[in-house]
Design an enzyme around this catalytic site. Structure first.
Site, mmCIF file in Angstrom:
data_model
loop_
_atom_site.group_PDB
_atom_site.id
_atom_site.type_symbol
_atom_site.label_atom_id
_atom_site.label_comp_id
_atom_site.label_asym_id
_atom_site.label_seq_id
_atom_site.Cartn_x
_atom_site.Cartn_y
_atom_site.Cartn_z
ATOM 1 N N HIS A 5 -0.835 30.378 -19.367
ATOM 2 C CA HIS A 5 -0.843 29.215 -18.465
ATOM 3 C C HIS A 5 -2.272 28.720 -18.238
ATOM 4 O O HIS A 5 -2.549 27.523 -18.234
ATOM 5 C CB HIS A 5 -0.284 29.581 -17.088
ATOM 6 C CG HIS A 5 1.151 30.007 -17.066
ATOM 7 N ND1 HIS A 5 1.534 31.283 -16.727
ATOM 8 C CD2 HIS A 5 2.299 29.315 -17.287
ATOM 9 C CE1 HIS A 5 2.848 31.364 -16.748
ATOM 10 N NE2 HIS A 5 3.348 30.188 -17.098
ATOM 11 N N GLY B 205 5.062 29.402 -12.331
ATOM 12 C CA GLY B 205 4.260 30.388 -11.617
ATOM 13 C C GLY B 205 4.172 31.724 -12.330
ATOM 14 O O GLY B 205 4.456 31.828 -13.520
ATOM 15 N N ARG C 185 7.832 36.692 -18.071
ATOM 16 C CA ARG C 185 8.922 37.676 -18.113
ATOM 17 C C ARG C 185 8.471 39.026 -18.681
ATOM 18 O O ARG C 185 9.176 40.017 -18.522
ATOM 19 C CB ARG C 185 10.098 37.138 -18.930
ATOM 20 C CG ARG C 185 10.816 35.992 -18.246
ATOM 21 C CD ARG C 185 12.064 35.584 -19.005
ATOM 22 N NE ARG C 185 12.933 34.743 -18.202
ATOM 23 C CZ ARG C 185 12.985 33.408 -18.276
ATOM 24 N NH1 ARG C 185 12.192 32.767 -19.120
ATOM 25 N NH2 ARG C 185 13.806 32.735 -17.511
ATOM 26 N N LYS D 24 4.269 27.733 -27.007
ATOM 27 C CA LYS D 24 5.087 28.936 -26.797
ATOM 28 C C LYS D 24 6.557 28.553 -26.582
ATOM 29 O O LYS D 24 7.458 29.205 -27.106
ATOM 30 C CB LYS D 24 4.526 29.698 -25.599
ATOM 31 C CG LYS D 24 5.486 30.520 -24.793
ATOM 32 C CD LYS D 24 5.806 31.825 -25.496
ATOM 33 C CE LYS D 24 6.620 32.754 -24.638
ATOM 34 N NZ LYS D 24 7.848 32.178 -24.108
HETATM 35 P P1 AMP Z 1 6.502 28.559 -17.610
HETATM 36 O O1 AMP Z 1 5.814 28.941 -16.339
HETATM 37 O O2 AMP Z 1 6.985 29.728 -18.400
HETATM 38 O O3 AMP Z 1 7.534 27.486 -17.388
HETATM 39 O O4 AMP Z 1 5.379 27.913 -18.526
HETATM 40 C C1 AMP Z 1 4.614 26.813 -18.078
HETATM 41 C C2 AMP Z 1 3.840 26.235 -19.237
HETATM 42 O O5 AMP Z 1 2.976 27.230 -19.772
HETATM 43 C C3 AMP Z 1 4.758 25.799 -20.382
HETATM 44 O O6 AMP Z 1 4.241 24.591 -20.949
HETATM 45 C C4 AMP Z 1 4.651 26.945 -21.347
HETATM 46 O O7 AMP Z 1 4.906 26.597 -22.689
HETATM 47 C C5 AMP Z 1 3.204 27.354 -21.157
HETATM 48 N N1 AMP Z 1 3.012 28.741 -21.597
HETATM 49 C C6 AMP Z 1 3.702 29.830 -21.213
HETATM 50 N N2 AMP Z 1 3.291 30.922 -21.897
HETATM 51 C C7 AMP Z 1 2.322 30.503 -22.746
HETATM 52 C C8 AMP Z 1 1.521 31.142 -23.742
HETATM 53 N N3 AMP Z 1 1.634 32.445 -24.005
HETATM 54 N N4 AMP Z 1 0.638 30.396 -24.433
HETATM 55 C C9 AMP Z 1 0.516 29.061 -24.191
HETATM 56 N N5 AMP Z 1 1.245 28.400 -23.267
HETATM 57 C C10 AMP Z 1 2.141 29.100 -22.559
#
Ligand code: AMP
Length: 292
Positions: free
Chosen positions: A40, A34, A196, A158
């Site tokens: 995302h 989220g 973050r 990422k």
């Molecule tokens: P998270 O909510 O941080 O667990 O991320 C969910 C998904 O979004 C994961 O597959 C991450 O690698 C991807 N994600 C997060 N930040 C980025 C970004 N800056 N560029 C591409 N994908 C991202």
């Protein structure tokens, strides 16, 4: 766009949508924690372009946070997430409660008795700095993939080590998902977008670009002919150490897709990874590079 918060309702809705998917385009699944940002949403758009149904899960998974990590302060904004996911083309936001994902009661419920653990790939780098993190992540991703069923599952580069760990667990457990890697989305100064980042103060936000700068320094060293991984790592580390607001965790050169430490003379597809704390916020980033 439908907001679903129970596993039963998800199964029923997906069964109906699969029955109506005469073209057989299938389900695209984007697991997230989220606080959705443009990074995302790039995954959601990519899923949209190839799928009959796009599911975005929003679940802040306690099992992948260690004691003293930022579980309590992790940003949460389900209403905003639904609006953003809808605009990017999601059909379903699946936002289960803790009780739905980890039935039972008390803290023991948050540590399920069955855990998915990907040896070595989950123990190095982030796994060494955050013991148990990848077990918690792999367990919840396995659960989510079982709940969603056959799909293409979209993950960002990422979180490169997460991508590698997920590929391994999908192969090892014969999970019927095709893992699709999506490129890292960055701010104009190079900082990789991350939920973050909202916790960075103005000065820290400016300093945080040093992670990407360090990766570029590592790549430049390789492109200039440096073939010793220690010296490439030192070039990256020196850059982070020169930033007073940053505190380096690791700067590593590994074999792409395998995470084994790269050895001299560097050759082939490599991955540079860096982790650092900027103020109170722990950030990670990575870059692929080829040593010809
Ligand atoms: P998270 O909510 O941080 O667990 O991320 C969910 C998904 O979004 C994961 O597959 C991450 O690698 C991807 N994600 C997060 N930040 C980025 C970004 N800056 N560029 C591409 N994908 C991202």
């Amino acid at each position: 766009m439908e907001l679903i918060d129970t596993t039963d309702a998800l199964a029923k809705t997906l069964a109906v949508r699969r029955a109506a998917d005469v073209a057989g385009l299938g389900v695209g699944f984007v697991p997230t924690m989220g606080a959705l940002h443009v990074g995302h949403l790039s995954l959601v758009s990519t899923a949209r372009s190839a799928s009959a149904t796009v599911v975005v899960s929003v679940f802040v998974n306690p099992a992948q946070f260690g004691p003293g990590e930022d579980l309590a302060s992790y940003p949460r904004d389900l209403d905003g997430d639904c609006a953003r996911a809808k605009r990017a083309g999601a059909d379903i936001v699946f936002a289960p409660s803790l009780a739905q994902m980890y039935p039972g009661s008390g803290s023991a419920a948050l540590r399920p008795q069955t855990r998915v653990s990907v040896a070595r790939l989950g123990e190095v780098l982030e796994g060494a700095s955050r013991p148990g993190h990848f077990d918690g992540m792999a367990t919840v991703v396995a659960k989510l993939l079982n709940l969603v069923g056959p799909c293409r599952a979209y993950f960002g580069e990422k979180d490169y080590q997460q991508l590698v760990v997920v590929r391994q667990l999908v192969a090892d457990l014969s999970i019927p998902a095709e893992v699709v890697a999506c490129p890292t989305v960055r701010a104009p100064d190079g900082l990789a977008l991350s939920s973050r980042n909202v916790h960075l103060t103005g000065d820290e936000r400016a300093a945080a670009k040093v992670l990407h700068g360090a990766l570029l320094a590592g790549r430049a060293a390789i492109e200039a002919g440096e073939r010793h991984p220690t010296r490439v790592g030192e070039a990256m580390a020196a850059m982070v150490r020169a930033e007073p607001l940053a505190s380096l965790d690791y700067a590593a050169v590994v074999v792409d897709g395998d995470l084994a430490p790269a050895v001299a003379p560097l050759a082939g597809e490599l991955r540079l990874l860096v982790a650092a704390r900027v103020g109170a916020v722990r950030l990670i980033d990575n870059l692929g590079v080829r040593a010809g």
